[in-house]
Design a protein around this motif. Structure first.
Motif, mmCIF file in Angstrom:
data_model
loop_
_atom_site.group_PDB
_atom_site.id
_atom_site.type_symbol
_atom_site.label_atom_id
_atom_site.label_comp_id
_atom_site.label_asym_id
_atom_site.label_seq_id
_atom_site.Cartn_x
_atom_site.Cartn_y
_atom_site.Cartn_z
ATOM 1 N N GLY A 1 0.823 -1.208 0.000
ATOM 2 C CA GLY A 1 0.000 0.000 0.000
ATOM 3 C C GLY A 1 0.852 1.250 0.000
ATOM 4 N N VAL A 2 1.922 1.236 0.802
ATOM 5 C CA VAL A 2 2.862 2.358 0.826
ATOM 6 C C VAL A 2 3.548 2.493 -0.536
ATOM 7 C CG1 VAL A 2 5.023 3.219 1.822
ATOM 8 C CG2 VAL A 2 3.266 2.250 3.309
ATOM 9 N N GLU A 3 4.035 1.380 -1.072
ATOM 10 C CA GLU A 3 4.750 1.411 -2.346
ATOM 11 C C GLU A 3 3.855 1.913 -3.473
ATOM 12 O OE1 GLU A 3 6.770 -1.723 -5.557
ATOM 13 O OE2 GLU A 3 6.531 -2.329 -3.457
ATOM 14 N N TYR A 4 2.669 1.334 -3.612
ATOM 15 C CA TYR A 4 1.798 1.671 -4.735
ATOM 16 C C TYR A 4 1.298 3.119 -4.654
ATOM 17 C CZ TYR A 4 1.603 -3.403 -5.623
ATOM 18 O OH TYR A 4 1.919 -4.721 -5.885
ATOM 19 N N TYR B 1 1.309 9.925 -4.055
ATOM 20 C CA TYR B 1 0.679 10.312 -2.797
ATOM 21 C C TYR B 1 1.626 10.180 -1.603
ATOM 22 C CZ TYR B 1 -3.875 10.632 -5.050
ATOM 23 O OH TYR B 1 -4.931 11.008 -5.851
ATOM 24 N N ASP B 2 1.306 10.911 -0.550
ATOM 25 C CA ASP B 2 2.061 10.843 0.708
ATOM 26 C C ASP B 2 1.538 9.662 1.520
ATOM 27 O OD1 ASP B 2 3.347 11.155 3.106
ATOM 28 O OD2 ASP B 2 2.805 13.260 3.386
ATOM 29 N N ALA B 3 2.257 8.562 1.492
ATOM 30 C CA ALA B 3 1.794 7.327 2.150
ATOM 31 C C ALA B 3 1.778 7.428 3.663
ATOM 32 C CB ALA B 3 2.666 6.149 1.710
ATOM 33 N N ALA B 4 2.425 8.451 4.230
ATOM 34 C CA ALA B 4 2.375 8.627 5.691
ATOM 35 C C ALA B 4 0.943 8.878 6.155
ATOM 36 C CB ALA B 4 3.277 9.783 6.110
ATOM 37 N N GLU B 5 0.098 9.393 5.266
ATOM 38 C CA GLU B 5 -1.304 9.637 5.619
ATOM 39 C C GLU B 5 -2.045 8.333 5.886
ATOM 40 O OE1 GLU B 5 -2.895 12.556 6.080
ATOM 41 O OE2 GLU B 5 -0.984 13.599 5.836
ATOM 42 N N MET B 6 -1.598 7.258 5.269
ATOM 43 C CA MET B 6 -2.187 5.939 5.505
ATOM 44 C C MET B 6 -2.013 5.554 6.972
ATOM 45 S SD MET B 6 -0.953 2.418 3.645
ATOM 46 C CE MET B 6 -1.526 0.790 4.066
ATOM 47 N N LYS C 1 9.520 7.989 -0.153
ATOM 48 C CA LYS C 1 9.656 9.395 -0.562
ATOM 49 C C LYS C 1 11.080 9.678 -1.021
ATOM 50 C CE LYS C 1 6.133 11.563 2.355
ATOM 51 N NZ LYS C 1 5.904 12.388 3.562
ATOM 52 N N GLN C 2 12.030 9.157 -0.249
ATOM 53 C CA GLN C 2 13.437 9.376 -0.587
ATOM 54 C C GLN C 2 13.799 8.612 -1.859
ATOM 55 O OE1 GLN C 2 16.136 8.204 2.515
ATOM 56 N NE2 GLN C 2 17.879 9.267 1.609
ATOM 57 N N LYS C 3 13.330 7.377 -1.969
ATOM 58 C CA LYS C 3 13.658 6.547 -3.123
ATOM 59 C C LYS C 3 13.115 7.143 -4.427
ATOM 60 C CE LYS C 3 13.304 2.182 -2.340
ATOM 61 N NZ LYS C 3 12.791 0.794 -2.158
ATOM 62 N N LEU C 4 11.904 7.713 -4.366
ATOM 63 C CA LEU C 4 11.262 8.270 -5.555
ATOM 64 C C LEU C 4 11.489 9.771 -5.699
ATOM 65 C CD1 LEU C 4 7.831 6.395 -5.218
ATOM 66 C CD2 LEU C 4 9.654 5.859 -6.844
ATOM 67 N N ALA D 1 4.847 15.268 -2.306
ATOM 68 C CA ALA D 1 3.869 14.177 -2.304
ATOM 69 C C ALA D 1 2.466 14.728 -2.077
ATOM 70 C CB ALA D 1 4.224 13.159 -1.227
ATOM 71 N N GLN D 2 1.506 14.183 -2.818
ATOM 72 C CA GLN D 2 0.126 14.672 -2.759
ATOM 73 C C GLN D 2 -0.582 14.225 -1.480
ATOM 74 O OE1 GLN D 2 -0.316 13.093 -7.111
ATOM 75 N NE2 GLN D 2 -2.212 14.139 -6.579
#
Length: 486
Positions: free
Chosen positions: A190-193, A199-204, A247-250, A255-256
């Motif tokens: 979920g974080v990766e996709y 998107y900002d996966a931290a919101e998950m 975030k760092q890798k990409l 991030a949205q």
């Protein structure tokens, strides 16, 4: 112990090897008992059952958003080769689930609790992750190997559940629980996709805290997300760390999150139970659209869906349901019901229920003589009333063991004989609550904003959770928040 010939071991090993498939996510071999074609076919068979059970939420714009984001994410997943389908179902429960073959469903209940697109995207990635890693197929294989069949969810005890074969094998997959390792893997995916589509996966991770608060407030387990899942606190830390890595890798410097666009999208969303589809109040079920009512036995659990209304005592010893029967008249409908459920009538009589023509039938499951002798202790007994009203024929059915029938028959009869026409205008005109998006006009705490909007004290914590905020949080002027209206 008997010695097994080497040839036997070789055959077993060959069969096991043939049951293995390369996991698209890990690249390792997993034990599965169906091909990809079978998996896709199972999803195609299950989808109509899911829609019949819950109904689609009628909001074309929201459905388009779900489908668009789902397809965008599926295209970058580990299984972009299969065809995906994304739908929002009409249920107030906070839930999201996936079935084999690329089918993902969100309830309107979970859509109401997201506070930005990034939270939505993280959970969407989690569900696509279950499909990409073939978790449902693996769980089905484990259940089949361990028990010789799928585990079907039921509100009944296993003894009584054998009478209801309406639940399909495919729909039973919805009730298979994923293990903690599967959930951790889906969180990672979920974080990766969600990160890969910007998107900002931290919101998950923040959304997991909302789920935890909702669970603590209600005292009930949130379906799907918290069942067999890792500790929410550990989960929050893990997802937050993974989001930072991606975030760092990409190189996601911007991030949205997209809070306002999402809140505007769900403005007007039905929140909680929709009374137009039927509602329970003081142990009476009311249906404003179809204009009828009937009592529910005190203390019984109940579940409403577009397809049927079910009731059961907490001990699971019986089941009552309301469905529509097929047929132009009562006699034809009765014959059709008996045939569909493989029932043999023991008693049948024409009756009147509060001025409405009806047929009352006591029946039992048809069995071969040998089965009757072997299963005499498990004989199923049924009481049903078919009631004709306003162009429909309603089938109220009570099911239990024959040995318990006399205990439950008075409760069955009380419900069925008190089916009546609904004339109470307050009940007939009951409207659902809807989410209303408001822009804060003056910086204040959330509690102060609720004061200004006359939010009842008893519902303030509920709305704070809905907004992903604490009552003491300071909300800046110009911020959009969720309120409720009818």
């Amino acid at each position: 112990m008997k010695k097994i010939p080497i040839a036997g071991w070789a055959l077993a090993a060959t069969l096991l090897l043939n049951s293995c498939a390369v996991n698209p996510v890990t690249g390792k071999r997993d034990v599965v008992l169906m091909s990809e074609e079978q998996e896709v076919a199972m999803g195609q068979q299950t989808d109509p059952a899911v829609i019949a059970q819950f109904g689609l939420y009628q909001d074309p714009e929201l459905q388009r958003f779900m489908e668009q984001k789902g397809q965008e994410m599926a295209a970058i997943s580990h299984r972009s080769n299969i065809k995906y389908s994304f739908k929002i179902v009409d249920s107030p429960v906070i839930n999201a689930f996936a079935v084999p073959g690329g089918y993902v469903y969100f309830t309107r209940g979970i859509m109401a609790h997201f506070n930005n697109e990034a939270q939505f995207a993280g959970v969407l990635g989690h569900e696509i992750g279950h499909i990409a890693a073939r978790h449902s197929v693996q769980q089905q294989a484990k259940s089949t190997l361990a028990q010789g069949g799928l585990i079907l969810g039921s509100i009944l005890s296993p003894t009584v559940a054998q009478a209801g074969q309406a639940a399909s094998q495919g729909l039973g997959l919805l009730f298979l629980k994923f293990g903690r390792d599967d959930e951790r893997e889906s969180d990672m995916l979920g974080v990766e996709y969600s990160s890969k589509i910007g998107y900002d996966a931290a919101e998950m991770a923040d959304f997991f805290l909302t789920l935890q608060r909702q669970q603590e407030k209600s005292g009930q387990e949130i379906p799907g997300f918290l069942s067999t899942h890792p500790n929410p606190g550990d989960r929050y830390e893990t997802v937050t760390a993974l989001a930072a890595e991606w975030k760092q890798k990409l190189n996601l410097t911007r991030a949205q999150v997209d809070r306002n666009s999402y809140l505007q999208l769900i403005d007007g969303l039905v929140y909680g139970e929709d009374p137009r589809q039927g509602f329970v109040e003081n142990f009476v079920f009311y249906h404003p659209e179809l204009k009828f009512k009937f009592p529910i036995p005190n203390g019984w659990n109940y579940m409403n869906s577009p397809q049927q209304f079910q009731m059961a005592p907490k001990d699971g010893g019986a089941l009552m349901s309301l469905t529509l029967a097929q047929g132009d008249n009562l006699e034809t409908a009765a014959q059709q019901v008996l045939q569909n459920y493989n029932l043999q009538p023991l008693e049948s009589k024409s009756v009147t229920v509060n001025g409405l023509p009806a047929i009352a039938i006591v029946a039992q499951l048809k069995q071969q003589q040998q089965q009757q002798q072997q299963q005499q202790q498990q004989e199923i007994r049924v009481l049903m009333y078919l009631i004709k009203y306003n162009g429909n024929i309603y089938n109220l059915m009570g099911v239990t063991l024959a040995s318990q029938f006399n205990n439950y028959a008075p409760q069955f009869s009380n419900t069925m004989q008190n089916f009546s026409v609904l004339t109470d205008q307050e009940k007939l005109n009951r409207q659902p609550e809807r989410i209303r998006i408001e822009t804060v006009q003056q910086t204040a705490t959330l509690a102060q904003i609720f004061d200004r909007n006359q939010v009842p004290e008893a519902r303030r914590e509920e709305l704070a959770i809905l907004n992903g905020l604490q009552l003491s949080d300071r909300v800046e002027k110009g911020t959009m928040i969720k309120l409720l209206s009818k």
